[in-house]
Structures are given as structure tokens and as C-alpha cells.
Motif scaffolding. Structure first.
Motif, short mmCIF file in Angstrom:
data_model
loop_
_atom_site.label_atom_id
_atom_site.label_comp_id
_atom_site.label_asym_id
_atom_site.label_seq_id
_atom_site.Cartn_x
_atom_site.Cartn_y
_atom_site.Cartn_z
N ILE A 1 77.03 83.66 -64.12
CA ILE A 1 76.61 82.26 -64.19
C ILE A 1 75.98 81.99 -65.55
CG2 ILE A 1 74.97 80.56 -63.31
CD1 ILE A 1 75.35 81.87 -60.51
N ILE A 2 75.06 82.85 -65.95
CA ILE A 2 74.37 82.66 -67.23
C ILE A 2 75.32 82.82 -68.40
CG2 ILE A 2 72.50 83.49 -68.70
CD1 ILE A 2 71.70 81.95 -66.07
N ARG A 3 76.22 83.77 -68.32
CA ARG A 3 77.19 83.95 -69.41
C ARG A 3 78.09 82.73 -69.55
NH1 ARG A 3 79.10 90.26 -69.45
NH2 ARG A 3 79.69 89.66 -71.55
N TYR B 1 76.51 80.13 -50.01
CA TYR B 1 77.80 80.53 -50.59
C TYR B 1 77.78 81.99 -51.00
CZ TYR B 1 79.21 75.64 -50.62
OH TYR B 1 79.55 74.36 -50.22
N TYR B 2 76.88 82.35 -51.90
CA TYR B 2 76.85 83.74 -52.36
C TYR B 2 76.66 84.75 -51.22
CZ TYR B 2 75.28 88.08 -54.41
OH TYR B 2 75.14 89.42 -54.70
N PRO B 3 75.67 84.58 -50.32
CA PRO B 3 75.45 85.63 -49.32
C PRO B 3 76.70 85.94 -48.49
CG PRO B 3 73.60 84.12 -49.34
CD PRO B 3 74.67 83.50 -50.19
N ARG C 1 87.29 92.04 -63.55
CA ARG C 1 87.65 90.97 -62.62
C ARG C 1 87.03 91.13 -61.24
NH1 ARG C 1 91.67 87.66 -63.97
NH2 ARG C 1 92.36 87.35 -61.83
N VAL C 2 86.65 92.34 -60.88
CA VAL C 2 86.09 92.55 -59.54
C VAL C 2 84.58 92.40 -59.62
CG1 VAL C 2 85.86 94.16 -57.63
CG2 VAL C 2 87.97 94.09 -58.94
N PRO C 3 83.97 91.59 -58.72
CA PRO C 3 82.53 91.33 -58.80
C PRO C 3 81.70 92.56 -58.50
CG PRO C 3 83.44 90.49 -56.74
CD PRO C 3 84.59 90.97 -57.56
N LEU D 1 78.38 77.59 -58.87
CA LEU D 1 79.28 77.87 -57.75
C LEU D 1 80.49 78.71 -58.15
CD1 LEU D 1 80.05 77.38 -54.77
CD2 LEU D 1 81.11 75.22 -55.49
N LEU D 2 80.95 78.55 -59.38
CA LEU D 2 82.23 79.13 -59.77
C LEU D 2 82.34 80.65 -59.56
CD1 LEU D 2 85.04 78.70 -61.00
CD2 LEU D 2 83.97 78.99 -63.26
N PRO D 3 81.40 81.48 -60.02
CA PRO D 3 81.62 82.93 -59.88
C PRO D 3 81.76 83.42 -58.45
CG PRO D 3 79.97 82.49 -61.57
CD PRO D 3 80.22 81.19 -60.86
#
Length: 214
Positions: A17-19, A103-105, A212-214, A167-169
Motif C-alpha cells: 500500500i505504502i509503496r 477485506y484484508y483479514p 506476485r504472491v502476497p 484496497l488494491l493489494p
């Protein structure tokens, strides 16, 4: 003042997100990979709660993604990502809170980790965890779909804000799972938003620089 440094590890959703925000604003920054020292004194000196990201800018250090994002938007030139209107700003902050809580959790911690990260580590997926999360994810996608309906380009309308980069990542990482690939076509306005975000130069630059993989 020296360029800011982002501390974290490359596959972190919140680090990216920060990047994305720094890149969109055209801010040159350094990146320091903390993964080898996670939980050790070097890391805890920067973030006492053993998390990432952390931003260091000169003699100022700040952690928590929402605080870093706000600081970056205020401290550096480039396109503003925080609305001037107080109600729009409240909506942006509502989205930030929703990503953190809903969303993230479920997208990442409960599905993407189970499907992509744990198998890399030789850990079997817990199907109960995935099954519990999927209705929560579908609810979250329904909310995004309603917000993006009627031709809205971004979450707050025509104005790109921190909320979109927030939201994007999570939504990108979830798209790499079979569950994401099955669910997303049900939400066409959301898919159009993802395509719009994917085509931003900042998104393409950051994606090219990290796994590419989180």
C-alpha cells in the motif's frame, strides 16, 4: 532531507500500500527488507508490536499503514490523495477501516495464506478457515460493487484517493486464488475498478518490483 525509507518485507500487503502511494506521488524512496530480523531487536526498535510497514524520513519514524499513508500524502509533492471535503475524507477513512477489518483479514489472512502461503511452507490448507471466510469476502465484494456502480471510476467517485490504493493489494492477492477467480466475475463494476487500478503506472511499477504472491 534524505529520501524516505520503507521498512518491511516485499510480499506484505500493507507494505505494498505504502509503496503504491509513494510511487504514484513520484517520491523516490529506499526499501529495507526486515524479513530476516522479524521479531528481533532490530525490528522491534522500529515497531514495538512486531509488524510492518515502518517509514523513516530523516529523524522521523512512524508505523501503522494509515498513519504512514497520511504522512506521505501531506509531506511530499505529487498528486493529492486525500479529499479536501470533510465528508469525502470521512468516506476515505471509512474505507481504510473497512480494509483493515473486513477485506484484508478474510481475503488474505484466511484465504490467500491458506491457499498460497502455507502450502509454500509445507502446511496443509485448513478448509474450515477458508469456508468460514468466503461468505465474508462475498459480502465485502458486494459492498464494493454497490459503491462502484453507476459508472464511478474510483471508490469515492472520479477522485483517486488513498482508499483505492488501500484496497488494491488485498484484492490483487485474492485474485491469485481459485476462490478469487471464481468470485470476481460476479462483480462487474468491481472488476472494472480493478482493471483501472491495474493499469495505473504506479501499480505496474510496484508489481514489477515485488514478488506476485502476497
Amino acid at each position: 532531507m534524505s529520501e524516505p525509507i520503507v521498512y518491511g518485507f516485499p510480499r506484505s500487503t500493507f507494505v505494498n500500500i505504502i509503496r503504491l502511494i509513494l510511487t504514484h506521488k513520484g517520491v523516490s524512496y529506499g526499501f529495507h527488507d526486515l524479513e530476516p530480523v522479524m521479531g528481533k531487536p532490530e525490528h522491534l526498535a522500529l515497531h514495538p508490536f512486531n509488524r510492518v510497514p515502518i517509514l523513516k524520513h530523516g529523524d522521523f519514524t512512524v508505523y501503522e499503514t494509515s498513519a504512514i499513508a497520511a504522512y506521505v500524502d501531506d509531506a511530499f509533492d505529487g498528486p493529492r490523495l486525500t479529499p479536501q471535503d470533510i465528508r469525502a475524507r470521512a468516506r476515505m477513512n471509512q474505507w481504510i477501516g473497512a480494509v483493515n477489518s473486513y477485506y484484508y483479514p478474510y481475503m488474505i489472512y484466511h484465504v490467500t495464506h491458506e491457499r498460497l502461503v502455507f502450502p509454500e511452507l509445507g502446511i496443509a490448507s485448513d478448509e474450515k478457515v477458508v469456508a468460514h471466510a468466503l461468505p465474508k469476502v462475498e459480502t465485502a465484494l458486494s459492498v464494493a460493487e454497490r459503491e462502484l456502480a453507476h459508472g464511478k471510476n474510483f471508490l469515492l467517485g472520479d477522485e483517486l484517493t488513498i482508499a483505492d490504493f488501500y484496497l488494491l493489494p488485498s484484492t490483487f492477492a485474492f485474485s491469485l486464488t481459485a476462490e478469487g477467480q471464481s468470485l470476481y466475475p460476479k462483480f462487474p463494476a468491481f472488476c472494472r475498478w480493478r482493471e483501472r487500478m491495474d493499469n495505473l503506472p504506479a501499480t505496474q511499477t510496484v508489481r514489477a518490483a515485488v514478488p506476485r504472491v502476497p
